[in-house]
Design an enzyme around this catalytic site. Structure first.
Site, PDB file in Angstrom:
ATOM      1  N   ASP A  52       0.825  -1.202   0.000  1.00 39.01           N
ATOM      2  CA  ASP A  52       0.000   0.000   0.000  1.00 39.01           C
ATOM      3  C   ASP A  52       0.861   1.255   0.000  1.00 39.01           C
ATOM      4  OD1 ASP A  52      -2.318  -1.551   0.182  1.00 39.01           O
ATOM      5  OD2 ASP A  52      -2.254  -1.561   2.379  1.00 39.01           O
ATOM      6  N   TYR A 110       5.962  -9.979   7.199  1.00 37.93           N
ATOM      7  CA  TYR A 110       5.797  -8.540   7.383  1.00 37.93           C
ATOM      8  C   TYR A 110       6.188  -8.163   8.805  1.00 37.93           C
ATOM      9  CZ  TYR A 110       3.302  -7.738   2.990  1.00 37.93           C
ATOM     10  OH  TYR A 110       2.973  -7.627   1.663  1.00 37.93           O
TER      11      TYR A 110
END
Length: 269
Positions: A52, A110
């Site tokens: 994103d 992540y």
């Protein structure tokens, strides 16, 4: 024809994510422009996944097919000279023609960083979410255990997700607490709370929604046991808010280099 694979790190603060989109100004846009300037070819970069706007990467993987004869040891320096300072290619190697950075990926990890000290870290403010309120880390850790395994993560996916199947497997998830940056004798400093989460794939906003929900647990707004109920509900409205993008970083991508995809000979920066 050659299939060149690269590892890139980037500070995503100024960009609209990794993958090309109509608005431009993505990491992929800059890489493809740099490759065009370097080779004269209009090349299509295949990333291991999209990130994103505002999200960072320590090890994003991408590959592209090229007719260029540039030696593999020269790619990193040559491309970095054509990229902005906040995008750095660190490794380059040749892989079999059938290798695809996204389809061949087996695991992704992540990292999400929460600065729980009273004041933000001036030098890390672009890569940390500042949360000065007290958080109960043990409760957050307890809640996190409910997410490990194979589940339908619809409750933790963006309402705009285009994926038909929301079933994903989380192999490992942990929260680390680092108090080394706390001011001595200052009870309002709690340290750096870092989530590492590894899975076979992630849905749009999935990690950020998980973090937003864990923050509610840490604040005492939700009980750790509610995470299981939220999972089973398959309802985005049951989970917490989507945490800010700046605390998120694509940490690593793992591939199973077998006989089909033999271990590449890489060249680092």
């Amino acid at each position: 024809m050659r299939n060149v694979c690269m590892i890139v790190s980037f500070d995503g603060t100024a960009y609209y994510g990794f993958q090309t989109q109509p608005g431009g100004n993505t990491i992929q846009d800059h890489i493809e422009e740099g490759l065009h300037d370097l080779t004269g070819e209009k090349l299509k970069v295949l990333g291991s996944g999209r990130t994103d706007a505002g999200v960072h990467a320590r090890r994003q993987i991408f590959n592209f097919h090229t007719e260029s004869l540039i030696p593999i040891e020269r790619w990193c320096m040559a491309l970095n000279g054509r990229l902005p300072d906040d995008i750095v290619v660190t490794h380059a190697f040749e892989v079999p023609l059938g290798f695809h950075a996204r389809h061949s990926a087996k695991q992704k990890t992540y990292r999400y960083c929460i600065n729980a000290n009273q004041f933000p870290d001036l030098f890390q403010r672009h890569t940390q979410l500042h949360h000065p309120g007290k958080l109960h880390v043990l409760s957050m850790r307890e809640a996190l255990t409910s997410l490990v395994g194979t589940h339908d993560f619809t409750s933790f996916a963006s309402r705009h997700s285009t994926k038909v199947n929301h079933v994903r497997t989380i192999y490992h998830a942990e929260i680390q607490l680092d108090t080394s940056m706390c001011r001595p004798g200052e009870p309002r400093d709690q340290g750096l709370i870092t989530l590492y989460i590894t899975g076979n794939g992630f849905l749009q906003h999935m990690v950020r929604i998980i973090v937003g929900t864990l923050l509610q647990v840490g604040e005492g707004k939700k009980k750790p046991s509610e995470l299981q109920t939220i999972l089973e509900a398959k309802d985005r409205a049951k989970a917490g808010p989507t945490a800010e993008s700046k605390g998120l970083m694509l940490w690593d991508v793992l591939y199973d280099f077998t006989e089909e995809f033999p271990s590449p000979k890489e060249h680092s920066l």
